[in-house]
Design a protein around this motif. Sequence first.
Motif, PDB file in Angstrom:
ATOM      1  N   GLY A 126      -2.267 -17.488   9.638  1.00 46.49           N
ATOM      2  CA  GLY A 126      -3.220 -18.151   8.765  1.00 46.49           C
ATOM      3  C   GLY A 126      -4.130 -17.244   7.978  1.00 46.49           C
ATOM      4  O   GLY A 126      -4.788 -17.694   7.053  1.00 46.49           O
ATOM      5  N   MET A 127      -4.211 -15.984   8.339  1.00 46.15           N
ATOM      6  CA  MET A 127      -5.051 -15.081   7.563  1.00 46.15           C
ATOM      7  C   MET A 127      -4.304 -14.713   6.291  1.00 46.15           C
ATOM      8  O   MET A 127      -3.212 -14.176   6.342  1.00 46.15           O
ATOM      9  CB  MET A 127      -5.378 -13.820   8.362  1.00 46.15           C
ATOM     10  N   GLY A 128      -4.871 -15.025   5.166  1.00 43.38           N
ATOM     11  CA  GLY A 128      -4.185 -14.821   3.905  1.00 43.38           C
ATOM     12  C   GLY A 128      -4.570 -13.530   3.211  1.00 43.38           C
ATOM     13  O   GLY A 128      -5.472 -12.811   3.617  1.00 43.38           O
ATOM     14  N   ARG A 129      -3.861 -13.273   2.142  1.00 48.27           N
ATOM     15  CA  ARG A 129      -4.104 -12.097   1.317  1.00 48.27           C
ATOM     16  C   ARG A 129      -5.286 -12.375   0.409  1.00 48.27           C
ATOM     17  O   ARG A 129      -5.448 -13.472  -0.106  1.00 48.27           O
ATOM     18  CB  ARG A 129      -2.850 -11.808   0.485  1.00 48.27           C
ATOM     19  N   THR A 130      -6.133 -11.379   0.180  1.00 49.45           N
ATOM     20  CA  THR A 130      -7.247 -11.485  -0.760  1.00 49.45           C
ATOM     21  C   THR A 130      -6.766 -11.043  -2.130  1.00 49.45           C
ATOM     22  O   THR A 130      -6.216  -9.954  -2.275  1.00 49.45           O
ATOM     23  CB  THR A 130      -8.435 -10.614  -0.298  1.00 49.45           C
ATOM     24  N   HIS A 131      -6.995 -11.874  -3.121  1.00 56.64           N
ATOM     25  CA  HIS A 131      -6.539 -11.601  -4.482  1.00 56.64           C
ATOM     26  C   HIS A 131      -7.090 -10.271  -4.991  1.00 56.64           C
ATOM     27  O   HIS A 131      -8.265  -9.966  -4.829  1.00 56.64           O
ATOM     28  CB  HIS A 131      -6.970 -12.742  -5.402  1.00 56.64           C
ATOM     29  N   ASN A 132      -6.221  -9.484  -5.604  1.00 55.65           N
ATOM     30  CA  ASN A 132      -6.564  -8.170  -6.180  1.00 55.65           C
ATOM     31  C   ASN A 132      -7.034  -7.140  -5.142  1.00 55.65           C
ATOM     32  O   ASN A 132      -7.703  -6.180  -5.484  1.00 55.65           O
ATOM     33  CB  ASN A 132      -7.614  -8.302  -7.285  1.00 55.65           C
ATOM     34  N   LYS A 133      -6.715  -7.345  -3.895  1.00 54.60           N
ATOM     35  CA  LYS A 133      -7.046  -6.383  -2.840  1.00 54.60           C
ATOM     36  C   LYS A 133      -5.740  -5.981  -2.170  1.00 54.60           C
ATOM     37  O   LYS A 133      -5.221  -6.680  -1.299  1.00 54.60           O
ATOM     38  CB  LYS A 133      -7.996  -7.009  -1.826  1.00 54.60           C
ATOM     39  N   GLU A 134      -5.198  -4.866  -2.593  1.00 45.10           N
ATOM     40  CA  GLU A 134      -3.889  -4.438  -2.116  1.00 45.10           C
ATOM     41  C   GLU A 134      -3.866  -4.096  -0.620  1.00 45.10           C
ATOM     42  O   GLU A 134      -2.807  -4.061  -0.016  1.00 45.10           O
ATOM     43  CB  GLU A 134      -3.400  -3.237  -2.928  1.00 45.10           C
ATOM     44  N   SER A 135      -5.013  -3.838  -0.020  1.00 45.32           N
ATOM     45  CA  SER A 135      -5.041  -3.483   1.402  1.00 45.32           C
ATOM     46  C   SER A 135      -4.936  -4.707   2.311  1.00 45.32           C
ATOM     47  O   SER A 135      -4.822  -4.565   3.521  1.00 45.32           O
ATOM     48  CB  SER A 135      -6.320  -2.710   1.727  1.00 45.32           C
ATOM     49  N   THR A 136      -4.974  -5.917   1.754  1.00 47.18           N
ATOM     50  CA  THR A 136      -4.872  -7.125   2.571  1.00 47.18           C
ATOM     51  C   THR A 136      -3.445  -7.659   2.527  1.00 47.18           C
ATOM     52  O   THR A 136      -2.675  -7.343   1.625  1.00 47.18           O
ATOM     53  CB  THR A 136      -5.837  -8.209   2.064  1.00 47.18           C
TER      54      THR A 136
END
Length: 80
Positions: A54-64
């Motif tokens: 459920g933890m999603g990717r943060t937009h424009n943050k390549e480390s996520t």
Amino acid sequence: EPLYGTQYLPRKFKIGVTVPGDNSLDIYTNDIGCVVIMNDAGELEGFNVMVGGGMGRTHNKESTFARAADHMGFVPKEDI
């Protein structure tokens, strides 16, 4: 948090329940996932439990990155 007190979660908390062979709700994207396990007589034995999805990717943050749940193990019905 005045409304929720110590139970406050800063984001939605997703729990999914499914049966083996049916992943229509994408069990790996939930914070907690339970797969119902039945015996040959059709009686409930327990649940295979998965956590951490459920933890999603943060937009424009390549480390996520999106995170899929991990299998924790089997929990017998008596322990639920």
